[in-house]
Design a protein around this motif. Structure first.
Motif, short mmCIF file in Angstrom:
data_model
loop_
_atom_site.label_atom_id
_atom_site.label_comp_id
_atom_site.label_asym_id
_atom_site.label_seq_id
_atom_site.Cartn_x
_atom_site.Cartn_y
_atom_site.Cartn_z
N GLU A 175 -7.78 -1.53 -5.70
CA GLU A 175 -7.28 -0.30 -5.28
C GLU A 175 -6.44 0.90 -6.49
N TYR B 253 -3.65 4.21 -6.92
CA TYR B 253 -3.66 4.85 -5.61
C TYR B 253 -3.34 6.68 -6.26
N VAL C 220 -6.65 7.13 -1.93
CA VAL C 220 -7.27 5.22 -2.88
C VAL C 220 -8.00 5.65 -2.77
N THR D 160 0.98 -1.32 0.12
CA THR D 160 0.10 0.10 0.07
C THR D 160 1.09 1.15 0.04
N ASP E 100 -2.43 10.93 -2.71
CA ASP E 100 -2.46 9.44 -1.17
C ASP E 100 -3.97 9.89 -1.48
#
Length: 342
Positions: free
Chosen positions: A197, A199, A205, A65, A203
């Motif tokens: 997800e 990105y 998500v 992540t 920042d």
């Protein structure tokens, strides 16, 4: 640095110790981080081109992540064109499965463009588009899992991304697949790819999923893959064994497949030598498997027409150092020859 997709993986801030679910060994964590760090200072930065380092253990859906993105001059061409992203001048059109399917979720459209099945790996390109009133840019998308013929597989790989405009990015990813049946990708297969997800550069998500189901055929590239069985055995200084299984070559590149009997932290291994014309060649680890390492040829992509390779294996123990200096690599065994005339 290699033009192939494996070596597009560069330094990143992935914290593998933060994963709640994982089956990485310490060796595999070291190898992942080592590959991210390799050669990052040798390349110029370009604002338009970025590389996203992705670590995937697909069998349990783990994805880093804390994803770093880096400029990379090797992707100066359009990233969604697979051959250009791989640094290959050979026309790969005959191997491409054109998908061109789009899925929208939470303001982000992901399109799966093309897929190539390369024996034990899958290479694919995507395009991501945000609404024009969104201010953030998509830096990367997270691959959650891949299923082949209904079976979820483990994989390792990464890819490169190009920013097209303020709202559109294009990405190529390559994944070595583990758990395949022999020759499973050498024909028509049912594939399911799930991205979970995305990105963004601020920042943010964006949650998916973006799910793609399709059929693809890897038979053409499989038929044009040249394979040489190797029967070479080596012993590390601690007595652990290394066996060379086969050498393969096709329009996507060249690989050496190995099998090792390794316990503990393991070794970083590379192969270096020359062909019959005196041209230097080298192979570096292209996946993070400790006991089934795959080495890919550096600085080359596409057809290779040598008749003979004379090579030596070098290894450095990872027991004391995660990133051994060049002086730590020692030759393992004697020089060996791969005859490519057969």
């Amino acid at each position: 640095m290699s033009k192939n997709i494996y070596n597009l993986l560069n330094e990143t801030n992935v914290d593998l110790d933060e994963y709640k679910e994982q089956d990485f060994t310490n060796f595999e964590k070291i190898k992942i981080k080592k590959r991210f760090r390799k050669n990052i200072n040798k390349h110029k930065y370009n604002k338009k081109i970025i590389v996203s380092a992705s670590v995937v253990v697909i069998s349990i859906g783990v994805m880093g992540t804390d994803v770093g993105v880096y400029a990379k001059e090797k992707l100066q061409e359009m990233a969604y064109d697979i051959s250009r992203a791989l640094g290959i001048s050979t026309d790969l059109d005959e191997y491409k499965n054109i998908i061109n399917k789009a899925v929208s979720k939470n303001g982000l459209e992901v399109m799966l463009n093309e897929v190539i099945l390369n024996n034990d790996e899958i290479v694919f390109s995507t395009t991501t588009k945000r609404a024009k009133n969104d201010e953030s840019e998509v830096a990367s998308i997270s691959l959650k899992n891949i299923s082949i013929n209904g079976k979820e597989l483990s994989a390792f790989g990464g890819g490169g991304i190009e920013k097209v405009d303020d709202y559109t990015s294009e990405q190529v990813m390559s994944m070595t697949l583990f758990g395949l049946e022999e020759k499973e990708l050498k024909g028509n297969v049912d594939i399911k790819i799930t991205f979970d997800e995305a990105y963004c550069d601020n920042d943010e998500v964006i949650k998916g999923p973006w799910i793609f189901k399709f059929r693809a055929d890897g038979s053409e590239l499989a038929l044009k893959t040249y394979e040489v069985t190797l029967n070479e055995n080596f012993t590390f200084e601690n007595g652990e064994k290394l066996e060379l299984k086969k050498y393969t070559s096709n329009d996507l590149g060249q690989k050496i497949y190995m099998k090792a009997n390794i316990e503990g932290e393991g070794y970083d291994v590379y192969v270096k030598g020359h062909d019959e014309l005196g041209n230097e060649v080298s192979f570096s680890m292209g996946n993070c498997s400790m006991n089934e390492p795959i080495l890919s040829m550096d600085n080359y992509g596409g057809k290779y027409k040598a008749k003979e390779l004379k090579l030596k294996i070098y290894a450095a123990s990872l027991k004391e150092e995660a990133f051994p200096s060049s002086s730590k690599y020692k030759q393992v065994g004697e020089e060996f020859t791969i005859d490519l005339n057969n």
